[in-house]
Motif scaffolding. Structure first.
Motif, PDB file in Angstrom:
ATOM      1  N   UNK A 107       0.819  -1.216   0.000  1.00 55.47           N
ATOM      2  CA  UNK A 107       0.000   0.000   0.000  1.00 55.47           C
ATOM      3  C   UNK A 107       0.852   1.265   0.000  1.00 55.47           C
ATOM      4  N   UNK A 108       1.996   1.243   0.666  1.00 54.40           N
ATOM      5  CA  UNK A 108       2.822   2.437   0.836  1.00 54.40           C
ATOM      6  C   UNK A 108       3.067   3.226  -0.456  1.00 54.40           C
ATOM      7  N   UNK A 109       3.389   2.552  -1.592  1.00 52.71           N
ATOM      8  CA  UNK A 109       3.683   3.331  -2.814  1.00 52.71           C
ATOM      9  C   UNK A 109       2.508   4.212  -3.265  1.00 52.71           C
ATOM     10  N   UNK A 110       1.288   3.854  -2.869  1.00 51.47           N
ATOM     11  CA  UNK A 110       0.108   4.595  -3.334  1.00 51.47           C
ATOM     12  C   UNK A 110      -0.362   5.645  -2.325  1.00 51.47           C
ATOM     13  N   UNK A 111       0.338   5.772  -1.198  1.00 48.60           N
ATOM     14  CA  UNK A 111      -0.086   6.746  -0.185  1.00 48.60           C
ATOM     15  C   UNK A 111       1.054   7.683   0.219  1.00 48.60           C
ATOM     16  N   UNK A 112       2.061   7.789  -0.642  1.00 50.30           N
ATOM     17  CA  UNK A 112       3.159   8.713  -0.353  1.00 50.30           C
ATOM     18  C   UNK A 112       4.297   8.104   0.425  1.00 50.30           C
ATOM     19  N   UNK A 113       4.329   6.771   0.504  1.00 50.07           N
ATOM     20  CA  UNK A 113       5.411   6.106   1.197  1.00 50.07           C
ATOM     21  C   UNK A 113       5.178   5.967   2.691  1.00 50.07           C
ATOM     22  N   UNK A 114       6.005   5.136   3.317  1.00 50.45           N
ATOM     23  CA  UNK A 114       5.871   4.885   4.748  1.00 50.45           C
ATOM     24  C   UNK A 114       6.089   6.149   5.569  1.00 50.45           C
ATOM     25  N   UNK A 115       6.913   7.058   5.046  1.00 51.16           N
ATOM     26  CA  UNK A 115       7.192   8.285   5.778  1.00 51.16           C
ATOM     27  C   UNK A 115       5.971   9.223   5.868  1.00 51.16           C
ATOM     28  N   UNK A 116       4.919   8.945   5.062  1.00 48.45           N
ATOM     29  CA  UNK A 116       3.707   9.765   5.109  1.00 48.45           C
ATOM     30  C   UNK A 116       2.710   9.248   6.163  1.00 48.45           C
ATOM     31  N   UNK A 117       3.077   8.155   6.847  1.00 51.39           N
ATOM     32  CA  UNK A 117       2.192   7.560   7.849  1.00 51.39           C
ATOM     33  C   UNK A 117       2.699   7.928   9.242  1.00 51.39           C
ATOM     34  N   UNK A 118       1.875   8.649   9.990  1.00 49.88           N
ATOM     35  CA  UNK A 118       2.283   9.054  11.336  1.00 49.88           C
ATOM     36  C   UNK A 118       1.983   7.973  12.372  1.00 49.88           C
ATOM     37  N   UNK A 119       0.952   7.167  12.116  1.00 45.80           N
ATOM     38  CA  UNK A 119       0.598   6.114  13.070  1.00 45.80           C
ATOM     39  C   UNK A 119      -0.210   5.047  12.352  1.00 45.80           C
ATOM     40  N   UNK A 120       0.003   3.782  12.728  1.00 48.56           N
ATOM     41  CA  UNK A 120      -0.745   2.662  12.185  1.00 48.56           C
ATOM     42  C   UNK A 120      -1.436   1.937  13.337  1.00 48.56           C
TER      43      UNK A 120
END
Length: 546
Positions: free
Chosen positions: A29-42
């Protein structure tokens, strides 16, 4: 970056089994949401992943929906929700018990953060926020949060339903914020008067509710055991326990003073002393001549006289502290309050407040005086709707004041029947359904309803199947109507669920009143159970699909 898994916070590293599968999906999923660095919390849940995004504008939602293992993806206010294949989805509020600190932190974040909160209080099952801007709260996401039973906005409050853990979660929120006590900040919204006054009135009573319930249960049990001849009223243990149980009611003005002082951030000792002064036996129920008039007032076990007198004292305290020299205001401020405000409260404010209380009681009892059975049916039938809407305090507070003042309340009696109707409906679904998942939800919800906490049953079992909300209302209305035929009423503040029954015991006729109250509760439960058992079908609401 961290992800919250069940009751603990772990670093985002590969886990065994389920966590590994979730990590594989995330990597896709990361490539379609701006990468892992765009996720503040999971945040993983059963069958669901919640991703808190820094920048939601870069998300390619169509591509995310095509990722293998993702059933559906929804993006709302910076939170991406992924429903995963082969996982059982959670039911809000009924999932595995979460760590309290974790849940408190998430709730605070979803109501808009600490900066959006004016004050926080709680009742038996709800966190009651006053928010600067309700639009900043992420209500739909909060409703889906594990550990939250529901959300509603009513009476100027943003109410988050927690259930039996509300005290624990409230304490956890207070640990990480500044508002263990209400803030003096003003809301950015222009609230109507009624939305300000109801939370204020509730704050004057709610903190003392559990103690009054405990004392009321002792009074009811003592009335029963003396009527059965198991104990004499002259026995030392009876005199002692009776005195203990009467104390919170006798000194109720002092409790009101304490609660108001906390609410208004005033001096607690001054407010409590003002309340105590209104309880002194030498000025209650005796003739006192003042300024050519004879006063004979009684303020013990009353609510409104202390409520308004203490508020007057708070404003007097603020004025005096502002204008008196620092050298003397520490002792002169309370002294002037005692010699000026308390006499005004005794002579003017108290009598006016008692007239107001009598007027409110008269209005609330108009329907009862017209037809007491009809009144019981209406209150019993519609109270659950008021609870769901979060405005039940409109009818609870006047009835509660009657009981606190020592007046038996038929209205308050009808309010206590609803939880047994909810219990009956929940038991009916539990016994009829073949769904293992629904049984697992219904059993703890029924136990909770038995002890008076109906939110798990209401929001996880009844509300998703709306016709059974009607069944609870009908069952409660019929049972209350039968109770009205026998003149049932509440004589002292009751507990919750099965612990309500001691509050229905009439000291003048304890055995009969106990039989009537128990019969009404059993009738509400039986009606809810029978109607639900006959009507319920798993296929109606998709409960046959596990």
């Amino acid at each position: 970056m961290y992800s919250v898994h069940r009751n603990y916070i772990y670093p985002n590293i590969h886990k065994e089994d389920t966590a590994m599968a979730e990590q594989d999906i995330l990597q896709s999923v990361y490539p379609y949401i701006g990468g892992q660095e765009n996720v503040s919390r999971t945040i993983p849940r059963k069958g669901t992943l919640y991703l808190m995004l820094k920048d939601a504008g870069v998300v390619n939602l169509a591509a995310v929906n095509q990722v293998q293992g993702v059933i559906s993806a929804e993006l709302e206010r910076g939170r991406l929700t992924l429903q995963l294949e082969g996982k059982e989805q959670e039911v809000p509020g009924m999932a595995e018990k979460r760590n309290g600190a974790e849940l408190a932190k998430e709730i605070l974040e979803l109501v808009g953060g600490e900066e959006n909160v004016i004050s926080l209080t709680h009742c038996v099952t709800r966190l009651r926020f006053e928010l600067k801007n309700v639009k900043k709260a992420q209500t739909e996401q909060l409703k889906k949060t594990n550990g939250v039973l529901g959300v509603m906005v009513a009476g100027g409050q943003y109410q988050v339903l927690i259930g039996a853990r509300v005290q624990e979660i409230y304490d956890e929120v207070c640990k990480i914020t500044r508002f263990a006590e209400p803030s003096k900040q003003q809301s950015e919204e222009n609230k109507p008067f009624y939305s300000k006054i109801l939370p204020f009135i509730a704050a004057a009573f709610s903190p003392s509710a559990m103690m009054l319930c405990a004392a009321g249960m002792i009074k009811g049990i003592l009335a029963l055991i003396t009527a059965l001849g198991w104990m004499s009223k002259e026995a030392g243990i009876y005199v002692l326990l009776s005195g203990i149980a009467n104390a919170p009611f006798f000194f109720l003005p002092a409790l009101i003073g304490y609660n108001i002082a906390k609410r208004m951030k005033s001096d607690i000792f001054t407010a409590v002393t003002v309340g105590l002064a209104l309880c002194i036996p030498s000025i209650n129920g005796v003739d006192i001549e003042l300024f050519g008039h004879v006063f004979n007032n009684t303020y013990t076990s009353t609510v409104l006289p202390a409520f308004f007198t203490v508020i007057l004292a708070v404003y007097a305290e603020r004025f005096l502290n502002k204008h008196l020299p620092d050298m003397v205001k520490g002792f002169l401020t309370p002294m002037l309050i005692f010699v000026i405000v308390v006499p005004i409260g005794y002579m003017l404010v108290g009598p006016a407040a008692n007239l107001l209380a009598d007027g409110v009681s008269f209005v609330m009892n108009l329907l009862y005086n017209f037809n007491h059975i009809l009144s019981d049916v209406v209150i019993g039938g519609f109270y659950q709707i008021l609870v769901v809407l979060g405005v039940h305090s409109v009818i609870v507070l006047p009835a509660l004041m009657d009981v606190m003042a020592g007046t038996p309340s038929p209205n308050y009696a009808s309010l206590g029947v609803v939880s047994f109707a909810v219990l009956g409906v929940t038991l009916g679904i539990l016994c009829k359904t073949k769904s293992k998942k629904l049984k697992e939800l219904a059993l703890p919800a029924a136990v909770s309803a038995l002890f008076g906490v109906t939110e798990p049953a209401t929001y996880a079992i009844v509300m998703p199947r709306m016709k059974y909300l009607v069944v609870t209302c009908v069952s409660s209305a019929i049972a209350c109507g039968v109770g009205g035929l026998f003149g049932f009423a509440v004589y002292t503040i009751p507990g919750f669920g099965i612990f309500k029954i001691p509050g229905y015991i009439d000291p003048a006729n304890p055995v009969q009143s106990l039989i009537v109250a128990s019969g009404v509760m059993l009738l509400a439960t039986a009606l809810g159970f029978i109607i639900t058992y006959v009507m319920f079908n798993d296929a109606q609401y998709g409960d046959d699909k596990e």
